[in-house]
Design a protein around this motif. Structure first.
Motif: not given
Length: 287
Positions: A94, A97-98, A100, A102, A104-106, A130
């Motif tokens: 991921r 995503r990390f 990014a 944001t 939400k990504s965490w 999540a």
């Protein structure tokens, strides 16, 4: 939205469900992420005349078999056993995503977090986590697997007249077709109703019958009683829970250089007694 008095909420106040049972229903609706790890079920849909609706699949299947292993492994088969959808990869990196960065990504999967439980062992208040599986092929299935939107993530404020996302019109304990104990309620949207996925609400604009499996918290029946889509019904039949499911059920098969289990077919010519090839195969090199 107009405020409702007691008669409007419960047409027969003498048979209104008790507060404890209603609280139990709402806690059950919040508890699904902590009640099971794997599940196998079949799902079917019918129209207002109780005619089976075919899914938009190559064979127009009348029902689908779904296998899910939390947090993100999914397999969908048609009624003939053909695989229609499955997770391509499990436990991918991921990093993207990390990066990014944001919020939400965490977020962590809910299974790694501890909610606040009530006296009945069900979830009273959920932590931020999540919850939505972005790999789910049908958005409404996320609401079936985690029907928290009918109860909210936490009990509503006591100083509000209608603090809950949905109003319970009737509620009863039943045994479904699979012999599983369920809580079945007729619900309508409240002031604070917010679907888990805005494009796939669990509750219709009018009355909706919702049935929750008591062991898993999964919504096994959704029936729209009035308003747009009246009569449309989705039924889930749970066939297995918390069984071991290997990665190979969900991942796409990887091509290999050779598979020794499948012997290659080599063409052999039809040999005659006086052909040079026959002599070579029988006695060595032809003269």
């Amino acid at each position: 939205m107009a405020q409702l008095d007691g008669t409007g909420v419960f047409p027969d106040p003498e048979h209104a469900p008790g507060k404890e049972l209603m609280g139990h229903f709402r806690r059950l609706a919040r508890s699904s992420p902590w009640l099971w790890d794997t599940v196998q079920f079949t799902i079917a849909a019918t129209d207002a005349e109780q005619r089976t609706l075919a899914f938009a699949t190559p064979g127009l299947a009348k029902h689908l078999t779904v296998l899910i292993r939390r947090p993100d492994a999914i397999r969908v088969e048609d009624d003939a056993g053909a695989v229609l959808f499955r997770t391509e990869h499990i436990n991918d990196s991921r990093d993207g995503r990390f990066v990014a960065a944001t919020r939400k990504s965490w977020l962590l999967p809910p299974q790694l977090l501890s909610p606040v439980y009530g006296d009945d062992g069900l979830v009273s208040r959920r932590p931020e986590a999540a919850y939505v599986n972005e790999l789910m092929p049908v958005g409404l299935w996320s609401a079936f697997l985690d029907p928290v939107e009918v109860a909210g993530f936490a009990p509503g404020p006591a100083d509000m007249a209608f603090p809950h996302p949905s109003t319970i019109r009737s509620l009863r304990v039943i045994i479904d077709e699979a012999g599983r104990e369920c809580l079945e309620a007729v619900l309508s949207r409240g002031h604070s109703y917010s679907p888990l996925l805005p494009e796939a609400p669990l509750l219709g604009t009018g009355m909706t019958r919702i049935r929750l499996d008591r062991a898993t918290g999964i919504c096994v029946l959704r029936q729209v009683l009035d308003g747009p889509g009246a009569g449309v019904e989705h039924r889930i039949l749970i066939t297995a829970t918390d069984q071991y499911m290997i990665d190979g059920l969900f991942t796409q098969p990887q091509a290999s250089l050779s598979d020794m289990r499948l012997a290659p077919l080599w063409p052999i010519p039809d040999l005659t007694e006086d052909s040079p090839d026959a002599a070579r195969h029988r006695d060595g090199p032809a003269a």
